[in-house]
Design a protein around this motif. Structure first.
Motif, PDB file in Angstrom:
ATOM      1  N   PHE A 152       5.418  -1.669   8.069  1.00  0.00           N
ATOM      2  CA  PHE A 152       5.864  -0.450   6.863  1.00  0.00           C
ATOM      3  C   PHE A 152       7.516  -0.853   6.793  1.00  0.00           C
ATOM      4  O   PHE A 152       8.395  -1.592   7.376  1.00  0.00           O
ATOM      5  CB  PHE A 152       6.681   0.143   7.828  1.00  0.00           C
ATOM      6  CG  PHE A 152       4.887   1.526   8.844  1.00  0.00           C
ATOM      7  CD1 PHE A 152       4.099   1.347   9.873  1.00  0.00           C
ATOM      8  CD2 PHE A 152       4.869   2.837   7.348  1.00  0.00           C
ATOM      9  CE1 PHE A 152       3.435   2.379   9.945  1.00  0.00           C
ATOM     10  CE2 PHE A 152       3.302   3.229   7.892  1.00  0.00           C
ATOM     11  CZ  PHE A 152       2.167   3.047   9.257  1.00  0.00           C
ATOM     12  N   ASP A 153       7.468   0.265   5.637  1.00  0.00           N
ATOM     13  CA  ASP A 153       8.949   0.210   5.038  1.00  0.00           C
ATOM     14  C   ASP A 153       9.978   1.060   5.952  1.00  0.00           C
ATOM     15  O   ASP A 153       9.297   1.649   6.492  1.00  0.00           O
ATOM     16  CB  ASP A 153       9.025   0.435   3.910  1.00  0.00           C
ATOM     17  CG  ASP A 153       8.866   1.927   3.464  1.00  0.00           C
ATOM     18  OD1 ASP A 153       8.867   1.869   2.019  1.00  0.00           O
ATOM     19  OD2 ASP A 153       8.274   2.458   4.141  1.00  0.00           O
ATOM     20  N   ASP A 154      11.029   1.200   5.745  1.00  0.00           N
ATOM     21  CA  ASP A 154      12.232   1.951   6.579  1.00  0.00           C
ATOM     22  C   ASP A 154      11.744   3.695   6.150  1.00  0.00           C
ATOM     23  O   ASP A 154      12.624   4.270   7.027  1.00  0.00           O
ATOM     24  CB  ASP A 154      13.469   1.528   6.066  1.00  0.00           C
ATOM     25  CG  ASP A 154      14.231   0.749   6.672  1.00  0.00           C
ATOM     26  OD1 ASP A 154      15.073   0.027   5.888  1.00  0.00           O
ATOM     27  OD2 ASP A 154      13.219  -0.308   7.078  1.00  0.00           O
ATOM     28  N   THR A 155      11.010   3.774   5.961  1.00  0.00           N
ATOM     29  CA  THR A 155      10.777   5.436   5.171  1.00  0.00           C
ATOM     30  C   THR A 155       9.438   5.884   5.691  1.00  0.00           C
ATOM     31  O   THR A 155       9.065   6.618   5.493  1.00  0.00           O
ATOM     32  CB  THR A 155      11.057   5.809   3.720  1.00  0.00           C
ATOM     33  OG1 THR A 155       9.637   4.907   2.907  1.00  0.00           O
ATOM     34  CG2 THR A 155      12.360   5.610   2.847  1.00  0.00           C
ATOM     35  N   LYS A 156       9.220   4.606   5.959  1.00  0.00           N
ATOM     36  CA  LYS A 156       7.039   4.606   6.097  1.00  0.00           C
ATOM     37  C   LYS A 156       6.679   5.391   5.219  1.00  0.00           C
ATOM     38  O   LYS A 156       5.918   6.390   4.574  1.00  0.00           O
ATOM     39  CB  LYS A 156       7.279   5.850   7.292  1.00  0.00           C
ATOM     40  CG  LYS A 156       6.962   4.485   8.064  1.00  0.00           C
ATOM     41  CD  LYS A 156       7.055   5.717   9.889  1.00  0.00           C
ATOM     42  CE  LYS A 156       7.682   4.445  10.801  1.00  0.00           C
ATOM     43  NZ  LYS A 156       6.684   4.848  12.508  1.00  0.00           N
ATOM     44  N   CYS A 171       1.037  -1.119   0.330  1.00  0.00           N
ATOM     45  CA  CYS A 171       0.377  -0.227  -0.299  1.00  0.00           C
ATOM     46  C   CYS A 171       0.326   0.964   0.402  1.00  0.00           C
ATOM     47  O   CYS A 171       1.781   1.516   0.958  1.00  0.00           O
ATOM     48  CB  CYS A 171      -1.167   0.044   1.306  1.00  0.00           C
ATOM     49  SG  CYS A 171      -1.862   1.770   1.291  1.00  0.00           S
ATOM     50  N   ASP A 172       0.812   2.056  -1.231  1.00  0.00           N
ATOM     51  CA  ASP A 172       1.824   3.156  -1.273  1.00  0.00           C
ATOM     52  C   ASP A 172       0.827   4.233  -0.401  1.00  0.00           C
ATOM     53  O   ASP A 172      -0.496   4.735  -0.624  1.00  0.00           O
ATOM     54  CB  ASP A 172       2.158   3.439  -3.252  1.00  0.00           C
ATOM     55  CG  ASP A 172       2.206   4.637  -2.546  1.00  0.00           C
ATOM     56  OD1 ASP A 172       2.568   5.154  -4.058  1.00  0.00           O
ATOM     57  OD2 ASP A 172       3.184   5.524  -1.946  1.00  0.00           O
ATOM     58  N   VAL A 173       1.532   4.742   0.491  1.00  0.00           N
ATOM     59  CA  VAL A 173       1.271   5.639   1.707  1.00  0.00           C
ATOM     60  C   VAL A 173       1.603   7.117   1.370  1.00  0.00           C
ATOM     61  O   VAL A 173       1.892   7.992   2.101  1.00  0.00           O
ATOM     62  CB  VAL A 173       0.924   5.192   3.118  1.00  0.00           C
ATOM     63  CG1 VAL A 173      -0.280   4.069   2.623  1.00  0.00           C
ATOM     64  CG2 VAL A 173       1.975   4.867   3.686  1.00  0.00           C
ATOM     65  N   SER A 174       2.843   7.637   0.266  1.00  0.00           N
ATOM     66  CA  SER A 174       3.862   8.156   0.387  1.00  0.00           C
ATOM     67  C   SER A 174       3.230   9.689   0.037  1.00  0.00           C
ATOM     68  O   SER A 174       3.975  10.643   0.508  1.00  0.00           O
ATOM     69  CB  SER A 174       4.710   8.558  -1.177  1.00  0.00           C
ATOM     70  OG  SER A 174       4.231   7.467  -1.572  1.00  0.00           O
ATOM     71  N   GLY A 175       1.958   9.362   0.257  1.00  0.00           N
ATOM     72  CA  GLY A 175       1.106  11.148  -0.337  1.00  0.00           C
ATOM     73  C   GLY A 175       0.594  11.429   1.383  1.00  0.00           C
ATOM     74  O   GLY A 175       0.165  12.475   1.161  1.00  0.00           O
ATOM     75  N   PHE A 176       0.860  10.160   2.163  1.00  0.00           N
ATOM     76  CA  PHE A 176       0.123  10.673   3.455  1.00  0.00           C
ATOM     77  C   PHE A 176       0.260  11.638   4.179  1.00  0.00           C
ATOM     78  O   PHE A 176       1.943  11.538   4.650  1.00  0.00           O
ATOM     79  CB  PHE A 176      -0.467   9.360   3.359  1.00  0.00           C
ATOM     80  CG  PHE A 176      -1.556   9.495   5.097  1.00  0.00           C
ATOM     81  CD1 PHE A 176      -1.600   9.020   5.893  1.00  0.00           C
ATOM     82  CD2 PHE A 176      -2.746  10.027   4.451  1.00  0.00           C
ATOM     83  CE1 PHE A 176      -2.683   9.623   7.506  1.00  0.00           C
ATOM     84  CE2 PHE A 176      -4.012  10.115   5.348  1.00  0.00           C
ATOM     85  CZ  PHE A 176      -3.805   9.587   6.269  1.00  0.00           C
ATOM     86  N   SER A 177       0.275  13.066   4.340  1.00  0.00           N
ATOM     87  CA  SER A 177       1.731  13.660   5.678  1.00  0.00           C
ATOM     88  C   SER A 177       0.732  13.975   6.801  1.00  0.00           C
ATOM     89  O   SER A 177       1.913  14.832   7.660  1.00  0.00           O
ATOM     90  CB  SER A 177       1.636  14.623   4.250  1.00  0.00           C
ATOM     91  OG  SER A 177       0.629  15.828   4.368  1.00  0.00           O
ATOM     92  N   PHE A 178       0.206  13.243   7.360  1.00  0.00           N
ATOM     93  CA  PHE A 178       0.081  13.531   8.503  1.00  0.00           C
ATOM     94  C   PHE A 178       1.039  13.247   9.277  1.00  0.00           C
ATOM     95  O   PHE A 178       2.156  12.017   9.041  1.00  0.00           O
ATOM     96  CB  PHE A 178      -1.556  12.558   9.168  1.00  0.00           C
ATOM     97  CG  PHE A 178      -2.356  13.884   8.994  1.00  0.00           C
ATOM     98  CD1 PHE A 178      -2.749  13.702   7.145  1.00  0.00           C
ATOM     99  CD2 PHE A 178      -3.172  14.814   9.667  1.00  0.00           C
ATOM    100  CE1 PHE A 178      -4.158  14.086   6.898  1.00  0.00           C
ATOM    101  CE2 PHE A 178      -4.370  15.262   8.734  1.00  0.00           C
ATOM    102  CZ  PHE A 178      -4.493  15.156   7.766  1.00  0.00           C
ATOM    103  N   ASP A 179       1.842  13.665  10.774  1.00  0.00           N
ATOM    104  CA  ASP A 179       2.386  13.252  11.266  1.00  0.00           C
ATOM    105  C   ASP A 179       2.254  11.709  12.444  1.00  0.00           C
ATOM    106  O   ASP A 179       3.233  11.397  11.748  1.00  0.00           O
ATOM    107  CB  ASP A 179       2.546  14.020  12.882  1.00  0.00           C
ATOM    108  CG  ASP A 179       2.953  15.170  12.032  1.00  0.00           C
ATOM    109  OD1 ASP A 179       2.815  16.571  12.816  1.00  0.00           O
ATOM    110  OD2 ASP A 179       3.831  15.679  11.326  1.00  0.00           O
ATOM    111  N   ASP A 180       0.783  11.522  12.541  1.00  0.00           N
ATOM    112  CA  ASP A 180       0.173  10.599  13.817  1.00  0.00           C
ATOM    113  C   ASP A 180      -0.923  10.026  12.791  1.00  0.00           C
ATOM    114  O   ASP A 180      -1.397  10.434  13.010  1.00  0.00           O
ATOM    115  CB  ASP A 180       0.343  10.383  15.469  1.00  0.00           C
ATOM    116  CG  ASP A 180       1.476  11.214  15.896  1.00  0.00           C
ATOM    117  OD1 ASP A 180       1.678  11.528  16.309  1.00  0.00           O
ATOM    118  OD2 ASP A 180       2.246  10.657  15.565  1.00  0.00           O
TER     119      ASP A 180
END
Length: 123
Positions: A71-75, A21-30
């Motif tokens: 998660f991957d290393d970069t979340k 699941c690509d979440v790279s566009g999700f920019s919330f902190d938590d």
């Protein structure tokens, strides 16, 4: 913001798949990312969730010990490793984002969804 799933396919019983699941566009902190699955005429089932803040996880009893969320290393990607697959695991699998960093598996708590990826377990 968009979530994009990939990795579904056809696999034999006892086999494995890894969904992404690509979440790279999700920019919330938590936040939390969960995986759900759905078969026709049944309710969407929450099966695994992971916290962005500490990577703690929660699983449905139906998949505990067989599936692993991470998660991957970069979340920027959330994985769902599916092992020891059974025919009853056949479903469309969705990832979803919860703006609250809580380990919830109720689909009504999730406001952002991917398009889904089909997993079919069959001889």
């Amino acid at each position: 913001v968009q979530l994009v799933e990939s990795g579904g396919g056809l696999v034999q019983p006892g086999g494995s798949l890894r969904l992404s699941c690509d979440v790279s566009g999700f920019s919330f902190d938590d936040y939390a990312i969960a995986w759900f699955r759905q078969v026709p005429e049944k309710e969407r089932e929450g099966i695994a969730v992971i916290s962005s803040s500490d990577s703690t996880t929660e699983y449905a009893d139906s998949v505990k010990g067989r599936f692993t969320i991470s998660f991957d290393d970069t979340k920027t990607t959330v994985y769902l490793q599916l092992n020891s697959l059974k025919p009853e695991d056949t479903a469309v699998y969705y990832c979803a984002a919860d703006y609250a960093d809580l380990l919830r598996l109720d689909p009504t708590d999730y406001g952002l969804w991917g398009q889904g990826t089909q997993v079919t377990v069959s001889p």
